[in-house]
Design a protein around this motif. Structure first.
Motif, mmCIF file in Angstrom:
data_model
loop_
_atom_site.group_PDB
_atom_site.id
_atom_site.type_symbol
_atom_site.label_atom_id
_atom_site.label_comp_id
_atom_site.label_asym_id
_atom_site.label_seq_id
_atom_site.Cartn_x
_atom_site.Cartn_y
_atom_site.Cartn_z
ATOM 1 N N MET A 1 -1.394 -3.053 13.505
ATOM 2 C CA MET A 1 -0.525 -3.462 12.421
ATOM 3 C C MET A 1 0.845 -2.867 12.676
ATOM 4 S SD MET A 1 -0.962 -2.855 8.339
ATOM 5 C CE MET A 1 -1.900 -4.252 7.851
ATOM 6 N N ALA A 2 1.883 -3.689 12.549
ATOM 7 C CA ALA A 2 3.245 -3.239 12.807
ATOM 8 C C ALA A 2 3.712 -2.358 11.670
ATOM 9 C CB ALA A 2 4.169 -4.442 12.962
ATOM 10 N N THR A 3 4.654 -1.503 11.963
ATOM 11 C CA THR A 3 5.187 -0.576 10.968
ATOM 12 C C THR A 3 5.827 -1.322 9.814
ATOM 13 O OG1 THR A 3 5.607 1.020 12.727
ATOM 14 C CG2 THR A 3 6.709 1.410 10.646
ATOM 15 N N ASP A 4 6.552 -2.413 10.104
ATOM 16 C CA ASP A 4 7.184 -3.204 9.032
ATOM 17 C C ASP A 4 6.132 -3.815 8.117
ATOM 18 O OD1 ASP A 4 9.713 -2.624 9.893
ATOM 19 O OD2 ASP A 4 9.946 -4.465 11.078
ATOM 20 N N ASP A 5 5.033 -4.299 8.722
ATOM 21 C CA ASP A 5 3.954 -4.875 7.914
ATOM 22 C C ASP A 5 3.307 -3.816 7.033
ATOM 23 O OD1 ASP A 5 4.415 -7.322 9.048
ATOM 24 O OD2 ASP A 5 2.769 -7.168 10.506
ATOM 25 N N LEU A 6 3.119 -2.617 7.586
ATOM 26 C CA LEU A 6 2.524 -1.528 6.821
ATOM 27 C C LEU A 6 3.436 -1.109 5.675
ATOM 28 C CD1 LEU A 6 0.182 0.435 6.514
ATOM 29 C CD2 LEU A 6 1.343 1.981 8.103
ATOM 30 N N ASP A 7 4.737 -1.012 5.937
ATOM 31 C CA ASP A 7 5.703 -0.655 4.887
ATOM 32 C C ASP A 7 5.727 -1.722 3.791
ATOM 33 O OD1 ASP A 7 6.382 1.667 6.179
ATOM 34 O OD2 ASP A 7 8.235 0.866 7.075
ATOM 35 N N SER A 8 5.710 -2.986 4.157
ATOM 36 C CA SER A 8 5.718 -4.088 3.186
ATOM 37 C C SER A 8 4.453 -4.058 2.351
ATOM 38 C CB SER A 8 5.837 -5.435 3.898
ATOM 39 O OG SER A 8 7.077 -5.532 4.545
ATOM 40 N N TRP A 9 3.315 -3.838 3.027
ATOM 41 C CA TRP A 9 2.049 -3.780 2.302
ATOM 42 C C TRP A 9 2.032 -2.624 1.318
ATOM 43 C CZ3 TRP A 9 -1.696 0.084 2.403
ATOM 44 C CH2 TRP A 9 -2.868 -0.223 1.684
ATOM 45 N N MET A 10 2.484 -1.448 1.755
ATOM 46 C CA MET A 10 2.506 -0.273 0.883
ATOM 47 C C MET A 10 3.452 -0.497 -0.302
ATOM 48 S SD MET A 10 2.304 2.863 3.661
ATOM 49 C CE MET A 10 2.924 4.032 2.530
ATOM 50 N N TRP A 11 4.594 -1.115 -0.027
ATOM 51 C CA TRP A 11 5.551 -1.377 -1.103
ATOM 52 C C TRP A 11 4.962 -2.379 -2.098
ATOM 53 C CZ3 TRP A 11 9.377 0.965 -3.186
ATOM 54 C CH2 TRP A 11 10.199 0.295 -4.087
ATOM 55 N N ALA A 12 4.345 -3.431 -1.610
ATOM 56 C CA ALA A 12 3.725 -4.423 -2.496
ATOM 57 C C ALA A 12 2.606 -3.799 -3.327
ATOM 58 C CB ALA A 12 3.200 -5.601 -1.677
ATOM 59 N N GLU A 13 1.821 -2.915 -2.700
ATOM 60 C CA GLU A 13 0.740 -2.235 -3.412
ATOM 61 C C GLU A 13 1.302 -1.307 -4.488
ATOM 62 O OE1 GLU A 13 -3.204 -1.485 -4.303
ATOM 63 O OE2 GLU A 13 -2.404 -3.001 -2.922
ATOM 64 N N ALA A 14 2.386 -0.609 -4.176
ATOM 65 C CA ALA A 14 3.008 0.299 -5.147
ATOM 66 C C ALA A 14 3.563 -0.484 -6.345
ATOM 67 C CB ALA A 14 4.115 1.112 -4.484
#
Length: 134
Positions: free
Chosen positions: A1-14
């Motif tokens: 998983m790319a870092t941008d995808d992980l950041d987007s996922w974490m932000w969406a989850e938050a």
């Protein structure tokens, strides 16, 4: 998983968790709805003669000053007011409170249309009304 995808996922989850927390807070800490104003209804007796309708409303402890509404609208009589709790003194301890107190309202559908209040009197803990037939 790319870092941008992980950041987007974490932000969406938050954001999703914050929205859920806001909904829960609104659900549990919403403003209290105002309590209905009416607390008790006084009993009523109706008597009819050829010329008038006589109404007796049991209002112990109610004075003219605390009677807030006395009106005939259409075929309905409206009576409202307040009965305060009597306080015999600062040293008194309450053991039982059975007589209703607080705000009262009573709407009575009248058996005769187009009546008008011809007179009223508060006496002996009762409101005596004379409604004339038109």
């Amino acid at each position: 998983m790319a870092t941008d995808d992980l950041d987007s996922w974490m932000w969406a989850e938050a954001v999703a968790r914050q929205e859920r927390a806001d909904r829960l807070q609104k659900q549990f800490f919403k403003r209290a709805t105002p309590r209905p104003r009416r607390q008790w209804e006084p009993p009523v007796d109706l008597f009819e003669t050829q010329d008038a309708l006589y109404v007796i409303v049991a209002l112990p402890g109610v004075s003219n000053a605390t009677l807030t509404e006395l009106e005939v609208r259409g075929d309905t009589l409206f009576v409202a007011g307040d009965r305060r709790v009597p306080t015999p003194g600062q040293e008194a301890v309450l053991h039982r409170l059975e007589i209703p107190h607080g705000h009262f309202e009573r709407a009575v559908t009248l058996p005769w249309p187009r009546l008008a209040i011809a007179g009223h009197e508060l006496k002996d803990g009762c409101l005596y009304l004379t409604l004339s037939k038109r």
